[in-house]
Design a protein around this motif. Structure first.
Motif, PDB file in Angstrom:
ATOM      1  N   LEU A   1       3.092   5.983  -2.778  1.00  0.00           N
ATOM      2  CA  LEU A   1       4.391   6.794  -3.355  1.00  0.00           C
ATOM      3  C   LEU A   1       4.491   6.993  -4.813  1.00  0.00           C
ATOM      4  CD1 LEU A   1       7.451   5.440  -0.851  1.00  0.00           C
ATOM      5  CD2 LEU A   1       6.261   7.668  -1.056  1.00  0.00           C
ATOM      6  N   ARG A   2       3.940   5.656  -5.287  1.00  0.00           N
ATOM      7  CA  ARG A   2       3.998   5.689  -7.220  1.00  0.00           C
ATOM      8  C   ARG A   2       2.807   6.704  -7.386  1.00  0.00           C
ATOM      9  NH1 ARG A   2       4.277  -0.559  -8.224  1.00  0.00           N
ATOM     10  NH2 ARG A   2       6.396  -0.937  -7.874  1.00  0.00           N
ATOM     11  N   ALA A   3       1.961   7.104  -6.571  1.00  0.00           N
ATOM     12  CA  ALA A   3       0.758   8.070  -7.229  1.00  0.00           C
ATOM     13  C   ALA A   3       1.219   9.291  -7.103  1.00  0.00           C
ATOM     14  CB  ALA A   3      -0.399   7.575  -6.599  1.00  0.00           C
ATOM     15  N   GLN A   4       2.142   9.640  -5.894  1.00  0.00           N
ATOM     16  CA  GLN A   4       2.473  11.063  -5.763  1.00  0.00           C
ATOM     17  C   GLN A   4       3.489  11.496  -7.053  1.00  0.00           C
ATOM     18  OE1 GLN A   4       1.522  12.942  -3.165  1.00  0.00           O
ATOM     19  NE2 GLN A   4       0.298  10.889  -2.862  1.00  0.00           N
ATOM     20  N   PRO A   5       3.471  12.853  -7.608  1.00  0.00           N
ATOM     21  CA  PRO A   5       4.251  13.241  -8.627  1.00  0.00           C
ATOM     22  C   PRO A   5       5.645  13.475  -8.068  1.00  0.00           C
ATOM     23  CG  PRO A   5       2.617  15.089  -7.582  1.00  0.00           C
ATOM     24  CD  PRO A   5       2.372  13.630  -6.958  1.00  0.00           C
ATOM     25  N   ARG A   6       6.505  13.275  -8.833  1.00  0.00           N
ATOM     26  CA  ARG A   6       7.979  13.316  -8.355  1.00  0.00           C
ATOM     27  C   ARG A   6       8.130  14.761  -8.625  1.00  0.00           C
ATOM     28  NH1 ARG A   6      11.078   7.947  -9.807  1.00  0.00           N
ATOM     29  NH2 ARG A   6       9.395   6.696  -9.407  1.00  0.00           N
ATOM     30  N   ARG A   7       8.962  15.230  -7.568  1.00  0.00           N
ATOM     31  CA  ARG A   7       9.552  16.429  -7.637  1.00  0.00           C
ATOM     32  C   ARG A   7      10.981  16.707  -7.680  1.00  0.00           C
ATOM     33  NH1 ARG A   7       5.942  17.957  -2.274  1.00  0.00           N
ATOM     34  NH2 ARG A   7       3.967  17.704  -3.196  1.00  0.00           N
ATOM     35  N   LEU A   8      11.585  17.625  -8.304  1.00  0.00           N
ATOM     36  CA  LEU A   8      12.914  17.845  -8.510  1.00  0.00           C
ATOM     37  C   LEU A   8      13.452  18.406  -7.349  1.00  0.00           C
ATOM     38  CD1 LEU A   8      13.400  18.722 -12.215  1.00  0.00           C
ATOM     39  CD2 LEU A   8      13.809  16.542 -11.127  1.00  0.00           C
ATOM     40  N   ARG A   9      14.394  17.893  -6.846  1.00  0.00           N
ATOM     41  CA  ARG A   9      15.059  18.937  -5.659  1.00  0.00           C
ATOM     42  C   ARG A   9      15.990  20.178  -6.285  1.00  0.00           C
ATOM     43  NH1 ARG A   9      17.476  14.537  -1.409  1.00  0.00           N
ATOM     44  NH2 ARG A   9      15.474  13.705  -0.709  1.00  0.00           N
ATOM     45  N   THR A  10      15.870  21.238  -5.619  1.00  0.00           N
ATOM     46  CA  THR A  10      16.636  22.387  -5.784  1.00  0.00           C
ATOM     47  C   THR A  10      17.415  22.817  -4.746  1.00  0.00           C
ATOM     48  OG1 THR A  10      14.817  23.818  -5.191  1.00  0.00           O
ATOM     49  CG2 THR A  10      14.958  23.097  -7.478  1.00  0.00           C
ATOM     50  N   GLY A  11      18.691  23.282  -5.002  1.00  0.00           N
ATOM     51  CA  GLY A  11      19.379  23.597  -3.880  1.00  0.00           C
ATOM     52  C   GLY A  11      20.038  22.754  -3.239  1.00  0.00           C
TER      53      GLY A  11
ATOM     54  N   THR B   1       0.825  -1.393   0.064  1.00  0.00           N
ATOM     55  CA  THR B   1      -0.051   0.003  -0.069  1.00  0.00           C
ATOM     56  C   THR B   1       0.859   1.216   0.023  1.00  0.00           C
ATOM     57  OG1 THR B   1      -1.696  -1.208   1.073  1.00  0.00           O
ATOM     58  CG2 THR B   1      -1.776   1.163   1.414  1.00  0.00           C
ATOM     59  N   ALA B   2       1.660   1.235   0.774  1.00  0.00           N
ATOM     60  CA  ALA B   2       3.021   2.421   0.708  1.00  0.00           C
ATOM     61  C   ALA B   2       3.434   2.588  -0.750  1.00  0.00           C
ATOM     62  CB  ALA B   2       3.942   2.082   1.906  1.00  0.00           C
ATOM     63  N   ILE B   3       4.123   1.509  -1.132  1.00  0.00           N
ATOM     64  CA  ILE B   3       4.420   1.665  -2.495  1.00  0.00           C
ATOM     65  C   ILE B   3       3.520   2.318  -3.480  1.00  0.00           C
ATOM     66  CG2 ILE B   3       5.325   0.289  -4.421  1.00  0.00           C
ATOM     67  CD1 ILE B   3       6.735  -1.617  -2.045  1.00  0.00           C
ATOM     68  N   GLU B   4       2.362   1.883  -3.305  1.00  0.00           N
ATOM     69  CA  GLU B   4       1.438   2.409  -4.313  1.00  0.00           C
ATOM     70  C   GLU B   4       1.099   3.844  -4.105  1.00  0.00           C
ATOM     71  OE1 GLU B   4       0.088   0.743  -7.282  1.00  0.00           O
ATOM     72  OE2 GLU B   4       1.381  -0.755  -6.430  1.00  0.00           O
TER      73      GLU B   4
END
Length: 52
Positions: free
Chosen positions: A42-52, A37-40
């Motif tokens: 996380l997969r549904a969350q948009p990936r964000r690029l780290r800045t800084g 369930t946790a993996i699902e």
């Protein structure tokens, strides 16, 4: 990993004791069903690029 059927350990998230092996963390346990369930989630969350 510990087998919940042979110990008093239970999933820290759902409380189940009968789902097979549990993955240990610092003071917590997670069963395969909750890990899936946790993996699902996380997969549904948009990936964000780290800045800084």
């Amino acid at each position: 990993m510990g087998r919940s059927k042979t110990t008093d350990r239970a999933c820290s998230f759902c409380g189940c004791k009968d789902l097979g092996p549990l993955v240990a963390g610092p003071g917590v346990w997670i069963c395969g069903s909750c890990a899936h369930t946790a993996i699902e989630i996380l997969r549904a969350q948009p990936r964000r690029l780290r800045t800084g």
